[in-house]
Design a protein around this motif. Structure first.
Motif, PDB file in Angstrom:
ATOM      1  N   ARG A 235      67.919  81.834 -42.971  1.00 20.36           N
ATOM      2  CA  ARG A 235      67.989  80.828 -41.913  1.00 20.36           C
ATOM      3  C   ARG A 235      66.640  80.585 -41.234  1.00 20.36           C
ATOM      4  NH1 ARG A 235      73.561  80.289 -39.797  1.00 20.36           N
ATOM      5  NH2 ARG A 235      74.941  81.609 -41.052  1.00 20.36           N
ATOM      6  N   LEU A 236      65.678  81.487 -41.454  1.00 23.77           N
ATOM      7  CA  LEU A 236      64.353  81.336 -40.842  1.00 23.77           C
ATOM      8  C   LEU A 236      63.422  80.465 -41.675  1.00 23.77           C
ATOM      9  CD1 LEU A 236      63.661  84.951 -39.511  1.00 23.77           C
ATOM     10  CD2 LEU A 236      64.788  83.031 -38.374  1.00 23.77           C
ATOM     11  N   PHE A 237      63.915  79.956 -42.824  1.00 27.95           N
ATOM     12  CA  PHE A 237      63.058  79.199 -43.725  1.00 27.95           C
ATOM     13  C   PHE A 237      63.508  77.740 -43.839  1.00 27.95           C
ATOM     14  CE2 PHE A 237      62.620  83.596 -45.002  1.00 27.95           C
ATOM     15  CZ  PHE A 237      61.256  83.731 -45.249  1.00 27.95           C
ATOM     16  N   ASN A 238      62.586  76.919 -44.281  1.00 29.53           N
ATOM     17  CA  ASN A 238      62.852  75.542 -44.678  1.00 29.53           C
ATOM     18  C   ASN A 238      62.584  75.409 -46.174  1.00 29.53           C
ATOM     19  OD1 ASN A 238      62.341  75.555 -41.764  1.00 29.53           O
ATOM     20  ND2 ASN A 238      62.351  73.337 -41.891  1.00 29.53           N
ATOM     21  N   LYS A 239      62.934  74.254 -46.713  1.00 32.36           N
ATOM     22  CA  LYS A 239      62.594  73.991 -48.104  1.00 32.36           C
ATOM     23  C   LYS A 239      61.094  74.177 -48.295  1.00 32.36           C
ATOM     24  CE  LYS A 239      62.576  70.347 -51.628  1.00 32.36           C
ATOM     25  NZ  LYS A 239      62.947  68.950 -51.974  1.00 32.36           N
ATOM     26  N   GLY A 240      60.726  74.902 -49.352  1.00 26.39           N
ATOM     27  CA  GLY A 240      59.316  75.196 -49.604  1.00 26.39           C
ATOM     28  C   GLY A 240      58.877  76.522 -49.020  1.00 26.39           C
ATOM     29  N   GLY A 241      59.769  77.171 -48.277  1.00 27.99           N
ATOM     30  CA  GLY A 241      59.410  78.427 -47.642  1.00 27.99           C
ATOM     31  C   GLY A 241      59.338  79.589 -48.621  1.00 27.99           C
ATOM     32  N   LYS A 242      58.444  80.534 -48.324  1.00 30.96           N
ATOM     33  CA  LYS A 242      58.296  81.754 -49.120  1.00 30.96           C
ATOM     34  C   LYS A 242      58.155  82.937 -48.178  1.00 30.96           C
ATOM     35  CE  LYS A 242      55.887  79.609 -53.068  1.00 30.96           C
ATOM     36  NZ  LYS A 242      54.668  79.656 -53.919  1.00 30.96           N
ATOM     37  N   GLY A 243      58.666  84.078 -48.612  1.00 32.03           N
ATOM     38  CA  GLY A 243      58.535  85.261 -47.785  1.00 32.03           C
ATOM     39  C   GLY A 243      59.246  86.451 -48.387  1.00 32.03           C
ATOM     40  N   LYS A 244      59.597  87.394 -47.519  1.00 33.60           N
ATOM     41  CA  LYS A 244      60.221  88.623 -47.987  1.00 33.60           C
ATOM     42  C   LYS A 244      61.294  89.046 -46.995  1.00 33.60           C
ATOM     43  CE  LYS A 244      58.828  92.571 -50.680  1.00 33.60           C
ATOM     44  NZ  LYS A 244      57.681  93.078 -51.468  1.00 33.60           N
ATOM     45  N   LEU A 245      62.425  89.539 -47.519  1.00 33.64           N
ATOM     46  CA  LEU A 245      63.524  90.038 -46.704  1.00 33.64           C
ATOM     47  C   LEU A 245      63.656  91.542 -46.920  1.00 33.64           C
ATOM     48  CD1 LEU A 245      66.274  87.358 -47.551  1.00 33.64           C
ATOM     49  CD2 LEU A 245      64.518  87.243 -45.754  1.00 33.64           C
ATOM     50  N   TYR A 246      63.697  92.293 -45.839  1.00 33.02           N
ATOM     51  CA  TYR A 246      63.946  93.736 -45.884  1.00 33.02           C
ATOM     52  C   TYR A 246      65.329  93.954 -45.271  1.00 33.02           C
ATOM     53  CZ  TYR A 246      58.903  93.967 -46.673  1.00 33.02           C
ATOM     54  OH  TYR A 246      57.629  93.805 -47.173  1.00 33.02           O
ATOM     55  N   ILE A 247      66.271  94.408 -46.093  1.00 30.10           N
ATOM     56  CA  ILE A 247      67.687  94.345 -45.711  1.00 30.10           C
ATOM     57  C   ILE A 247      68.306  95.737 -45.681  1.00 30.10           C
ATOM     58  CG2 ILE A 247      69.938  93.384 -46.300  1.00 30.10           C
ATOM     59  CD1 ILE A 247      68.501  91.109 -47.728  1.00 30.10           C
ATOM     60  N   PRO A 248      68.861  96.157 -44.537  1.00 27.75           N
ATOM     61  CA  PRO A 248      69.604  97.425 -44.504  1.00 27.75           C
ATOM     62  C   PRO A 248      70.819  97.360 -45.416  1.00 27.75           C
ATOM     63  CG  PRO A 248      69.747  96.279 -42.382  1.00 27.75           C
ATOM     64  CD  PRO A 248      68.850  95.463 -43.250  1.00 27.75           C
ATOM     65  N   SER A 249      71.194  98.483 -45.978  1.00 25.87           N
ATOM     66  CA  SER A 249      72.296  98.480 -46.951  1.00 25.87           C
ATOM     67  C   SER A 249      73.584  97.931 -46.364  1.00 25.87           C
ATOM     68  CB  SER A 249      72.544  99.893 -47.487  1.00 25.87           C
ATOM     69  OG  SER A 249      73.523 100.589 -46.751  1.00 25.87           O
ATOM     70  N   MET A 250      73.803  98.125 -45.054  1.00 25.50           N
ATOM     71  CA  MET A 250      75.041  97.657 -44.449  1.00 25.50           C
ATOM     72  C   MET A 250      75.072  96.147 -44.317  1.00 25.50           C
ATOM     73  SD  MET A 250      76.688 100.372 -44.384  1.00 25.50           S
ATOM     74  CE  MET A 250      78.178  99.640 -43.735  1.00 25.50           C
ATOM     75  N   LEU A 251      73.952  95.473 -44.595  1.00 23.46           N
ATOM     76  CA  LEU A 251      73.923  94.019 -44.710  1.00 23.46           C
ATOM     77  C   LEU A 251      73.704  93.602 -46.166  1.00 23.46           C
ATOM     78  CD1 LEU A 251      71.834  93.069 -41.536  1.00 23.46           C
ATOM     79  CD2 LEU A 251      74.311  92.907 -41.835  1.00 23.46           C
ATOM     80  N   ALA A 252      73.801  94.603 -47.060  1.00 19.24           N
ATOM     81  CA  ALA A 252      73.693  94.336 -48.499  1.00 19.24           C
ATOM     82  C   ALA A 252      74.988  94.819 -49.156  1.00 19.24           C
ATOM     83  CB  ALA A 252      72.455  95.018 -49.080  1.00 19.24           C
ATOM     84  N   TYR A 253      74.924  95.907 -49.899  1.00 17.50           N
ATOM     85  CA  TYR A 253      76.118  96.365 -50.606  1.00 17.50           C
ATOM     86  C   TYR A 253      76.711  97.643 -50.030  1.00 17.50           C
ATOM     87  CZ  TYR A 253      74.583  92.849 -53.890  1.00 17.50           C
ATOM     88  OH  TYR A 253      74.192  91.654 -54.451  1.00 17.50           O
ATOM     89  N   GLY A 254      76.065  98.246 -49.024  1.00 13.10           N
ATOM     90  CA  GLY A 254      76.627  99.400 -48.347  1.00 13.10           C
ATOM     91  C   GLY A 254      77.099 100.463 -49.313  1.00 13.10           C
ATOM     92  N   PRO A 255      78.355 100.923 -49.167  1.00 11.34           N
ATOM     93  CA  PRO A 255      78.869 101.981 -50.050  1.00 11.34           C
ATOM     94  C   PRO A 255      79.331 101.467 -51.408  1.00 11.34           C
ATOM     95  CG  PRO A 255      80.542 101.372 -48.463  1.00 11.34           C
ATOM     96  CD  PRO A 255      79.310 100.593 -48.089  1.00 11.34           C
TER      97      PRO A 255
END
Length: 316
Positions: free
Chosen positions: A244-264
């Protein structure tokens, strides 16, 4: 939702592949499972319809197959069961604070259930050790306890990511949910707002640097952009939040805690572990209006893997 299957890790399935070497002092269930309960007898015995909260370790020979140590306790319903050659046979005998050891023989499992994984040999003894941490009389209290555990786990993971970024001198902004975002280029096209279809090129890695998926080229068998509709949970929650922090053409990196990824619940055959934090290089190649299509698909045509946190996050 009232179905306990949405909130309870399948202990009965996990326990099927659990190891011990000495049956001295053990009793037997009707089906022949060996068990020993260590109890001070002070608390009441659990009742049918209640739930056990347990820490456990599963072993075969000297190898640990699964454990809640360093992860999260799990929950098991107490019900009347027959001679099913499964540790659930002893659940109704337990009290809060009890410890137990359950031993199953591989050859008996083969007779009861048929073929076992190749790493389990016919003469093996499979062991489960468990500790009853608490007992819940209803599902609502269980859900509250589980959510508190998940929230605490997420806080710990966020702290780990903060320490990692500090050690690498990486400056990132943190979203309200706990995703850390590095914006190299924000993009100057349409914003990746709620309800928009976002087309993403990405490379996913563990924090140890192991690349587990990418569509930046065809090395993983797919090179088309991944498309998700923001706010529709078409991907892990960390993506939905960070993009949500990007627009079309945006590039960057996301660092995601497991509980916002696949968790257990990492996808079957996944190269990363349960409760493993993940990072993604991303490029927003397009932002469009969504099309009326079938459920979200992985780039290789498979259905999306379980959503972050598995069934647990669906209890909110």
């Amino acid at each position: 939702m009232k179905k306990t299957s949405t909130i309870i890790i399948g202990l009965a399935l996990l326990f099927t592949f659990s190891g011990c070497s000495n049956a001295g002092g053990f009793k037997k269930t009707k089906s022949g499972i060996l068990y020993k309960i260590i109890s001070d007898g002070k608390n009441p015995i659990v009742k049918k319809g209640q739930f056990l909260k347990v820490n456990y370790t599963q072993k075969i020979r000297d190898s640990i197959l699964s454990t809640s140590v360093g992860a999260l306790p799990t929950y098991a319903p107490v019900d009347s069961v027959g001679a099913v050659y499964n540790p659930s046979e002893i659940f109704s005998m337990l009290r809060k604070g009890d410890s137990a050891v359950v031993v199953m023989l591989a050859d008996s499992l083969i007779k009861k259930q048929g073929q076992l994984p190749p790493f389990i040999h016919k003469k093996d003894k499979l062991t489960l050790t468990l500790k009853v941490v608490d007992i819940f009389t209803n599902e609502e209290d269980l859900r509250k306890d589980q959510q508190a555990l998940l929230d605490e786990k997420k806080k710990s993971e966020i702290k780990d990511i903060e320490n990692y970024l500090a050690s690498k001198n990486i400056k990132a902004q943190k979203t309200a949910k706990g995703v850390f975002v590095v914006i190299d280029t924000k993009g100057d096209g349409p914003a990746a707002d709620s309800g928009k279809a976002v087309h993403v090129k990405y490379k996913g890695q563990t924090f140890e640097g192991k690349v587990f998926d990418s569509n930046l080229d065809s090395s993983f068998g797919h090179a088309d952009p991944f498309v998700l509709v923001i706010g529709k949970r078409g991907a892990i929650e960390g993506w939905d939040d960070g993009l949500r922090l990007f627009n079309k053409g945006g590039k960057g990196k996301l660092y995601i805690p497991s509980m916002l990824a696949y968790g257990p619940n990492p996808p079957q055959g996944s190269p990363f572990k349960a409760f493993e934090n993940l990072m993604f290089d991303i490029e927003v190649v397009d932002v469009t209006e969504p099309k009326a299509t079938a459920p979200p698909q992985m780039p290789n045509g498979q259905q999306m893997p379980p959503l972050p946190g598995g069934a647990a996050t669906q209890t909110r």
